[in-house]
Enzyme design. Sequence first.
Site, PDB file in Angstrom:
ATOM      1  N   HIS A 239       3.402  -7.383   2.095  1.00 49.04           N
ATOM      2  CA  HIS A 239       2.667  -8.387   2.884  1.00 49.04           C
ATOM      3  C   HIS A 239       1.648  -9.236   2.150  1.00 49.04           C
ATOM      4  O   HIS A 239       1.308  -8.997   1.386  1.00 49.04           O
ATOM      5  CB  HIS A 239       1.993  -7.666   4.044  1.00 49.04           C
TER       6      HIS A 239
ATOM      7  N   GLU B 204      -1.317  -0.251   8.463  1.00 43.49           N
ATOM      8  CA  GLU B 204      -2.257  -1.363   9.045  1.00 43.49           C
ATOM      9  C   GLU B 204      -1.488  -2.191  10.055  1.00 43.49           C
ATOM     10  O   GLU B 204      -0.472  -1.982  10.085  1.00 43.49           O
ATOM     11  CB  GLU B 204      -2.941  -2.182   7.909  1.00 43.49           C
TER      12      GLU B 204
ATOM     13  N   ARG C 226      -1.477  -4.676  -6.146  1.00 42.17           N
ATOM     14  CA  ARG C 226      -1.064  -6.300  -5.881  1.00 42.17           C
ATOM     15  C   ARG C 226       0.209  -6.646  -6.896  1.00 42.17           C
ATOM     16  O   ARG C 226       0.385  -6.284  -8.036  1.00 42.17           O
ATOM     17  CB  ARG C 226      -2.194  -7.138  -6.522  1.00 42.17           C
TER      18      ARG C 226
ATOM     19  N   HIS D  34       0.959  -1.152  -0.148  1.00 38.61           N
ATOM     20  CA  HIS D  34       0.025   0.035   0.038  1.00 38.61           C
ATOM     21  C   HIS D  34       0.895   1.171   0.219  1.00 38.61           C
ATOM     22  O   HIS D  34       1.911   1.264   0.610  1.00 38.61           O
ATOM     23  CB  HIS D  34      -0.989   0.032   1.242  1.00 38.61           C
TER      24      HIS D  34
END
Length: 333
Positions: free
Chosen positions: A183, A125, A203, A108
């Site tokens: 991740h 996150e 992605r 991200h």
Amino acid sequence: MDSNKGLYPIKFTPILKDKIWGGDKLESILGKKIAPLPNAGESWEISGVEGDISTVANGFLAGNNLQELIEIYMGELVGDKVYEKFGTEFPLLIKFIDANDDLSIQVHPDDELSKERHNAFGKTEMWYVVQADKDSTLISGFAKEVTKEEYVSAVEENTVMDMLNTETVTAGDVFFMPAGRVHAIGRGLLVAEIQQTSDVTYRIYDFNRKDAQGNGRELHTELAVDAIDFTKEDNYRTEYNAENNASTEVVSCEYFTTNVMNFDQKIEKNFNKLDSFVIYMCLEGAYTITWEEGTLEIGLGESILVPASLENFTLTPKGSTKLLEVYLKDSEK
């Protein structure tokens, strides 16, 4: 909506997401009703994401959505500093994720890159592993020092997995994923995820999987290269020692603070100086929250939002109970 009535701890209707990699743990472990979805991969517990804004499920505000609440109650609901910074956009997305298969490997972008490319916030996150099948793994960061050029070559040669760091995990493990860290959640994991409100995902690898039509999923190789942090860390796991009958801080960053609470006796909470909403995710057991004007029972798998104006309350467990406690410690950093 009667803004003269006092605010109270709010439950929201979970927003369930059908995912090809989802399973049945949201129901079998957390007690959520997932029918008619065949593969419930995610339960969005509290969301301000456009198109998926959470709706209140309890009390006189039932039926109103989170954005409407912020418009009416502003700092009373989210905290004055939080409202000053984010306005009517709720700053966090709170989820449970059931990975019945490996998720794609992603990255991200940070706030700066997201703003520039998508006019959105970045996505930092964290994951708390609620349950893990035997030998379940996840991917976090790089296993060795890698240059941008080496990474691009590995993507082209389909060898990117060779440079990524894989961790075998068990229940209670915590992983912090700052924007830029590569991740992926592996199969067999049930995870609580706390993240910035953002749906921007690049992605980078999907295990060469094909859909029913024989097509691979879209990869965002070029976009991802500028977003990736290629730094190798010595330890990607967040180490902590959870105290009993107390809040143990496990992650604190500019976007959120998350504590683990293991408790079997009543706990008094005083947040007079916090100036933030508080979220509780119930991972084990059940409890009652008591405040000046009432009480509310919360069961396993349920999440609540305690408004910033409710600074003092009591949490009374039913037997041994485990919660995640989430808030913004200082939104002005």
